[in-house]
Design a protein around this motif. Structure first.
Motif, mmCIF file in Angstrom:
data_model
loop_
_atom_site.group_PDB
_atom_site.id
_atom_site.type_symbol
_atom_site.label_atom_id
_atom_site.label_comp_id
_atom_site.label_asym_id
_atom_site.label_seq_id
_atom_site.Cartn_x
_atom_site.Cartn_y
_atom_site.Cartn_z
ATOM 1 N N MET A 73 0.841 -1.173 0.000
ATOM 2 C CA MET A 73 0.000 0.000 0.000
ATOM 3 C C MET A 73 0.884 1.233 0.000
ATOM 4 N N LEU A 74 0.428 2.245 -0.661
ATOM 5 C CA LEU A 74 1.177 3.488 -0.756
ATOM 6 C C LEU A 74 0.989 4.349 0.484
ATOM 7 N N ALA A 75 1.928 5.236 0.702
ATOM 8 C CA ALA A 75 1.809 6.197 1.798
ATOM 9 C C ALA A 75 0.768 7.251 1.415
ATOM 10 N N MET A 76 0.224 7.902 2.408
ATOM 11 C CA MET A 76 -0.811 8.917 2.155
ATOM 12 C C MET A 76 -0.293 10.047 1.278
ATOM 13 N N THR A 77 0.986 10.391 1.391
ATOM 14 C CA THR A 77 1.529 11.459 0.544
ATOM 15 C C THR A 77 1.500 11.051 -0.918
ATOM 16 N N ASP A 78 1.796 9.776 -1.202
ATOM 17 C CA ASP A 78 1.744 9.291 -2.579
ATOM 18 C C ASP A 78 0.317 9.273 -3.108
ATOM 19 N N ILE A 79 -0.606 8.858 -2.279
ATOM 20 C CA ILE A 79 -2.017 8.830 -2.680
ATOM 21 C C ILE A 79 -2.510 10.239 -2.967
ATOM 22 N N ASN A 80 -2.144 11.181 -2.103
ATOM 23 C CA ASN A 80 -2.550 12.573 -2.321
ATOM 24 C C ASN A 80 -1.915 13.141 -3.582
ATOM 25 N N THR A 81 -0.692 12.746 -3.885
ATOM 26 C CA THR A 81 -0.033 13.204 -5.108
ATOM 27 C C THR A 81 -0.770 12.684 -6.331
ATOM 28 N N ILE A 82 -1.142 11.414 -6.313
ATOM 29 C CA ILE A 82 -1.893 10.833 -7.431
ATOM 30 C C ILE A 82 -3.210 11.555 -7.627
ATOM 31 N N ARG A 83 -3.919 11.777 -6.546
ATOM 32 C CA ARG A 83 -5.228 12.451 -6.659
ATOM 33 C C ARG A 83 -5.077 13.891 -7.120
ATOM 34 N N ASN A 84 -4.015 14.560 -6.656
ATOM 35 C CA ASN A 84 -3.762 15.934 -7.066
ATOM 36 C C ASN A 84 -3.456 16.003 -8.565
ATOM 37 N N LEU A 85 -2.614 15.106 -9.046
ATOM 38 C CA LEU A 85 -2.275 15.096 -10.470
ATOM 39 C C LEU A 85 -3.506 14.826 -11.327
ATOM 40 N N ARG A 86 -4.364 13.941 -10.871
ATOM 41 C CA ARG A 86 -5.551 13.583 -11.642
ATOM 42 C C ARG A 86 -6.608 14.688 -11.603
ATOM 43 N N ASN A 87 -6.875 15.232 -10.429
ATOM 44 C CA ASN A 87 -7.977 16.183 -10.286
ATOM 45 C C ASN A 87 -7.594 17.615 -10.647
ATOM 46 N N ASN A 88 -6.414 18.057 -10.239
ATOM 47 C CA ASN A 88 -6.048 19.459 -10.427
ATOM 48 C C ASN A 88 -5.208 19.719 -11.671
ATOM 49 N N HIS A 89 -4.466 18.716 -12.123
ATOM 50 C CA HIS A 89 -3.584 18.919 -13.272
ATOM 51 C C HIS A 89 -4.047 18.156 -14.504
ATOM 52 N N ASP A 90 -5.188 17.498 -14.404
ATOM 53 C CA ASP A 90 -5.819 16.782 -15.524
ATOM 54 C C ASP A 90 -4.870 15.833 -16.245
ATOM 55 N N GLN A 91 -4.075 15.106 -15.497
ATOM 56 C CA GLN A 91 -3.183 14.128 -16.114
ATOM 57 C C GLN A 91 -3.894 12.791 -16.264
ATOM 58 N N SER A 92 -3.507 12.050 -17.281
ATOM 59 C CA SER A 92 -4.091 10.733 -17.505
ATOM 60 C C SER A 92 -3.468 9.719 -16.553
ATOM 61 N N ILE A 93 -4.108 8.579 -16.463
ATOM 62 C CA ILE A 93 -3.595 7.502 -15.610
ATOM 63 C C ILE A 93 -2.215 7.077 -16.098
ATOM 64 N N GLU A 94 -2.048 6.981 -17.408
ATOM 65 C CA GLU A 94 -0.777 6.561 -17.979
ATOM 66 C C GLU A 94 0.350 7.547 -17.657
ATOM 67 N N SER A 95 0.072 8.837 -17.719
ATOM 68 C CA SER A 95 1.121 9.818 -17.402
ATOM 69 C C SER A 95 1.456 9.813 -15.906
ATOM 70 N N ILE A 96 0.455 9.583 -15.071
ATOM 71 C CA ILE A 96 0.701 9.464 -13.621
ATOM 72 C C ILE A 96 1.549 8.226 -13.354
ATOM 73 N N ARG A 97 1.223 7.128 -14.024
ATOM 74 C CA ARG A 97 1.965 5.889 -13.851
ATOM 75 C C ARG A 97 3.431 6.063 -14.218
ATOM 76 N N LYS A 98 3.678 6.728 -15.335
ATOM 77 C CA LYS A 98 5.057 6.928 -15.782
ATOM 78 C C LYS A 98 5.817 7.873 -14.863
ATOM 79 N N SER A 99 5.196 8.948 -14.450
ATOM 80 C CA SER A 99 5.906 9.942 -13.649
ATOM 81 C C SER A 99 6.228 9.430 -12.241
#
Length: 68
Positions: A1-27
């Motif tokens: 399981m990921l740390a809460m900071t990682d989870i928040n980063t994923i959600r931030n990238l998806r919701n606020n920066h409109d990144q795709s799942i694939e770009s989040i996965r790569k970054s």
């Protein structure tokens, strides 16, 4: 399981920066399913409660004091 900071980063990238799942996965260098899980679903961590055990928690103090 990921740390809460990682989870928040994923959600931030998806919701606020409109990144795709694939770009989040790569970054973040994580699995695609993990990125999808945390990006698109509401994730609330479960609180782990440990039941205390032992004589001090299971028996009443009155009984202990009466024999002491």
């Amino acid at each position: 399981m990921l740390a809460m900071t990682d989870i928040n980063t994923i959600r931030n990238l998806r919701n606020n920066h409109d990144q795709s799942i694939e770009s989040i996965r790569k970054s973040l260098n994580i699995n695609w399913r993990t990125a999808k899980k945390y990006a698109d679903k509401d994730f609330v961590p479960k609180i782990k409660l440990h039941k205390r055990s032992g004589m001090m928690y299971e028996e009443k103090w009155e009984i202990l004091l009466a024999f002491g």
